[in-house]
Design an enzyme around this catalytic site. Structure first.
Site, mmCIF file in Angstrom:
data_model
loop_
_atom_site.group_PDB
_atom_site.id
_atom_site.type_symbol
_atom_site.label_atom_id
_atom_site.label_comp_id
_atom_site.label_asym_id
_atom_site.label_seq_id
_atom_site.Cartn_x
_atom_site.Cartn_y
_atom_site.Cartn_z
ATOM 1 C CB CYS A 181 -0.907 0.027 1.228
ATOM 2 S SG CYS A 181 -2.044 -1.347 1.331
ATOM 3 C CB THR A 182 4.025 2.109 1.714
ATOM 4 O OG1 THR A 182 3.485 1.887 3.027
ATOM 5 C CG2 THR A 182 4.992 3.276 1.755
#
Length: 212
Positions: free
Chosen positions: A46-47
């Protein structure tokens, strides 16, 4: 919980976010929208995705598409996570991340798939047209990051086909030849598409991108 299908009206909602309270319909206004969910804050894939999304925001802006991310964590957590994203992805997150601790939005949009994970959202993507109808849905597992070039390509196709009687073939990219809608007779197509119509088969007619 109703299943959302293509052509359905996107459910409206009001939720907290990294930039304050957001109402979906007011946020989108007359723009297109892309809503994409993330399993949780401070997760590696997600980062990378949110950092990439920030770098693509200019391209979505050109297409009048407003971006909106979602995670099941709270707004305060989002704000701290954004610091990490900006640092490791060398960017600035420049769109809201919805806080969905009570899973209200996740349930509205069927983003929790219990056989994959009972609490975390899968990587859902919804593209919403200005009339608030759902034009595209994609679902990725938590282990697979999204391809933002593909999301831009899809937006280009959706916007082109919304305004012209064409479809886009496999692997199509903006500016390439398109397929004439099967509902248009060939003679009529030649009158509409003045750049020319190539009849490959009676049911497969190609024409240059009418906007190129």
């Amino acid at each position: 919980m109703a299943t959302i299908r293509l052509g359905d009206t996107a459910p409206d909602f009001t939720a907290d976010s990294s930039v304050g309270t957001i109402n979906l319909y007011k946020y989108l206004g007359d723009s297109w929208g892309i809503l994409f969910s993330h399993p949780a804050d401070f997760t590696p894939v997600c980062t990378t995705e949110l950092g990439t999304a920030a770098k693509f925001k200019g391209e979505f802006d050109k297409r009048n598409v407003k971006m909106l991310a979602l995670s099941v964590d709270g707004a305060a957590s989002h704000v701290e996570w954004i610091k990490d994203i900006n640092e490791v992805q060398n960017t600035t997150v420049n769109f809201p991340i919805l806080a969905d601790e009570n899973r209200k939005v996740a349930d509205l949009y069927d983003m929790i798939h219990p056989n994959a994970d009972s609490t975390l959202t899968v990587r859902s993507v919804f593209i919403i047209a200005p009339d608030k109808t759902v034009k595209l849905m994609l679902t990725y597992p938590a282990s697979t990051g999204r391809n933002f070039y593909e999301l831009l390509r899809v937006v280009d196709s959706l916007q082109l086909t919304a305004n012209h009687k064409v479809a886009t073939p496999a692997n199509w990219e903006n500016g390439q030849d398109v397929v004439v809608s099967p509902s248009i007779p060939t003679q009529e197509a030649k009158e509409i598409f003045t750049k020319g119509v190539e009849e490959v088969k009676p049911y497969l007619r190609m024409t240059p991108d009418p906007t190129a």
